[in-house]
Design a protein around this motif. Structure first.
Motif, mmCIF file in Angstrom:
data_model
loop_
_atom_site.group_PDB
_atom_site.id
_atom_site.type_symbol
_atom_site.label_atom_id
_atom_site.label_comp_id
_atom_site.label_asym_id
_atom_site.label_seq_id
_atom_site.Cartn_x
_atom_site.Cartn_y
_atom_site.Cartn_z
ATOM 1 N N VAL A 149 0.947 -1.028 -0.188
ATOM 2 C CA VAL A 149 -0.175 0.102 0.297
ATOM 3 C C VAL A 149 0.565 1.596 -0.216
ATOM 4 O O VAL A 149 2.205 1.379 0.708
ATOM 5 C CB VAL A 149 -0.653 -0.608 1.245
ATOM 6 N N ASP A 150 0.029 2.283 -0.918
ATOM 7 C CA ASP A 150 0.969 3.742 -0.857
ATOM 8 C C ASP A 150 0.937 3.671 0.722
ATOM 9 O O ASP A 150 0.491 4.434 1.510
ATOM 10 C CB ASP A 150 0.436 4.666 -1.826
ATOM 11 N N GLU A 151 2.664 4.221 0.935
ATOM 12 C CA GLU A 151 2.843 5.828 2.401
ATOM 13 C C GLU A 151 1.736 6.622 2.720
ATOM 14 O O GLU A 151 1.265 7.059 3.768
ATOM 15 C CB GLU A 151 4.348 6.213 2.259
ATOM 16 N N TYR A 152 1.704 7.471 1.941
ATOM 17 C CA TYR A 152 0.603 8.299 1.727
ATOM 18 C C TYR A 152 -1.114 7.916 1.945
ATOM 19 O O TYR A 152 -2.052 8.623 2.757
ATOM 20 C CB TYR A 152 0.201 9.527 0.637
ATOM 21 N N ASN A 153 -1.183 6.218 2.519
ATOM 22 C CA ASN A 153 -3.092 5.365 2.400
ATOM 23 C C ASN A 153 -2.768 5.392 4.305
ATOM 24 O O ASN A 153 -4.083 5.085 5.166
ATOM 25 C CB ASN A 153 -3.517 4.633 1.223
ATOM 26 N N LEU A 154 -1.580 5.679 4.066
ATOM 27 C CA LEU A 154 -1.224 5.182 6.378
ATOM 28 C C LEU A 154 -0.861 6.416 7.186
ATOM 29 O O LEU A 154 -0.399 7.147 7.072
ATOM 30 C CB LEU A 154 -0.507 3.740 6.254
ATOM 31 N N VAL A 155 -1.380 5.876 8.061
ATOM 32 C CA VAL A 155 -0.744 6.495 9.385
ATOM 33 C C VAL A 155 -0.501 5.556 10.416
ATOM 34 O O VAL A 155 -1.128 4.481 10.663
ATOM 35 C CB VAL A 155 -2.164 7.867 9.954
ATOM 36 N N GLN A 156 0.080 6.789 11.521
ATOM 37 C CA GLN A 156 0.402 5.290 12.365
ATOM 38 C C GLN A 156 -0.828 4.902 13.548
ATOM 39 O O GLN A 156 -1.417 5.723 14.197
ATOM 40 C CB GLN A 156 1.792 6.305 13.839
ATOM 41 N N LYS A 157 -1.001 4.050 14.182
ATOM 42 C CA LYS A 157 -2.090 3.029 15.138
ATOM 43 C C LYS A 157 -1.094 3.551 16.394
ATOM 44 O O LYS A 157 0.045 2.813 16.985
ATOM 45 C CB LYS A 157 -1.674 2.218 15.032
ATOM 46 N N PRO A 158 -1.768 3.901 17.074
ATOM 47 C CA PRO A 158 -1.648 4.416 18.710
ATOM 48 C C PRO A 158 -1.175 2.757 19.336
ATOM 49 O O PRO A 158 -1.869 1.594 19.052
ATOM 50 C CB PRO A 158 -2.070 5.407 19.994
ATOM 51 N N GLU A 159 -0.644 3.304 20.226
ATOM 52 C CA GLU A 159 -0.195 1.598 20.359
ATOM 53 C C GLU A 159 -1.208 1.063 21.615
ATOM 54 O O GLU A 159 -1.650 -0.040 22.134
ATOM 55 C CB GLU A 159 1.030 1.674 21.494
#
Length: 341
Positions: free
Chosen positions: A104-114
């Motif tokens: 998946v393109d990096e611009y379609n993702l965000v970090q998930k909080p732990e």
């Protein structure tokens, strides 16, 4: 590797099946290889795919994913291996989100909080995006306004209620069954003063209840400022939920799209407007990419702080995904379904 796909049969009905698929040996410069841990199921909009010329024999199913980064492309700057991420696969994605591994393109993702679980992240990301689009982008809500959410006990309705209450908006919501009404009346914030999130729950399942009169009574005859109609049935005996997805920003309660001239004139006098809620529009322009990522980051941040509490079914295993997706497509489930991988 297996994934969930669908195709139109001769009767123009969607058929879902789990089938073998393969993944490219190499990843693109800005792509991320993600091991999927959870994937949310949403109805497939075949008309939208047709309009965008994305018809394929087999359409991938499952786009809202959460997982762990395994590998990054040479030009990826946002992520590193072992990062936990959540995002939405684009409409033209060739792989199902229910595959073990996706590119998946990096611009379609965000970090998930732990502290946010895989299933909360996957189950809330799209409804959260819709809530932000409706209330911030389209309605431009402000403190002190009054919002009416139709079918407040839906997964989208619950997040819209929570977001509006957080920003100081007075919320009214409709319930389509006695159980939904009880659920909505018991909604409370997870932190702070434990007052109800909703000023009034209007039980439209009761034919004696008039929606307009209830809203006028609650607002001192002024009417509400914002109406969100996410496609609902007014009474439980209706066979299906009508597929109308839009947000109405108005000071009165004209909820139909086909307005009579007098009603249209009243909307004009109130400087009201009707906006259509299409969460896919964020991917249509590169100029919107920053705002799109900002919204998704805010959604997962509110998940981590307990402001967002999505309405989820218990996670289902992959072997039950086909049956679950058929129920989701027919809108026979009230909560958001997330598949555990």
């Amino acid at each position: 590797m297996k994934g969930l796909y669908c195709k139109l049969d001769e009767a123009k009905e969607l058929k879902f099946n789990i089938q073998e698929t393969s993944i490219a040996a190499t990843i693109g410069d800005h792509q991320v290889k993600v091991q999927v841990k959870g994937c949310s199921l949403s109805p497939v909009d075949t008309k939208l795919c047709e309009d965008l010329k994305l018809q394929r024999e087999h359409v991938p199913v499952g786009r809202e994913i959460a997982g762990v980064v395994l590998q990054v492309g040479p030009k990826v700057t946002f992520f590193h291996p072992d990062d936990e991420v959540v995002g939405i696969l684009p409409l033209d994605a060739e792989m199902s989100g229910l595959c073990d591994v996706v590119h998946v393109d990096e611009y379609n993702l965000v970090q998930k909080p732990e502290k946010v679980s895989w299933f909360e992240a996957a189950g809330a990301i799209k409804d959260g995006l819709r809530a932000y689009t409706a209330l911030h982008t389209l309605a431009r809500m402000a403190v002190g306004q009054t919002l009416l959410v139709l079918d407040g006990a839906s997964p989208f309705g619950v997040l819209a209620i929570q977001l509006a209450h957080y920003h100081g908006v007075k919320v009214l919501a409709t319930a389509i069954s006695p159980d939904d009404q009880k659920f909505l009346e018991q909604l409370r914030p997870s932190v702070g003063v434990l007052e109800s999130l909703i000023a009034r729950v209007i039980g439209v399942w009761d034919t004696k209840v008039d929606l307009v009169d209830s809203c006028l009574e609650e607002t001192g005859g002024l009417g509400v400022d914002i109406v969100i109609d996410a496609g609902v049935r007014l009474y439980e005996e209706e066979p299906e939920v009508k597929n109308i997805s839009h947000t109405s920003t108005t000071s009165s309660l004209f909820l139909q799209l086909e307005l009579d001239p007098p009603d249209s004139r009243i909307l004009f006098l109130k400087a009201a407007s009707i906006s259509f809620l299409n969460e896919e529009v964020w991917e249509a322009s590169r100029a919107r990419q920053g705002r799109y990522l900002h919204i998704m980051k805010d959604v997962v941040e509110k998940l981590s702080t307990g402001i967002f509490r999505p309405l989820l079914e218990n996670p289902v295993p992959l072997y039950e995904a086909t049956v679950s997706m058929e129920m989701v497509q027919r809108r026979q489930v009230r909560k958001r379904v997330v598949v555990k991988l």
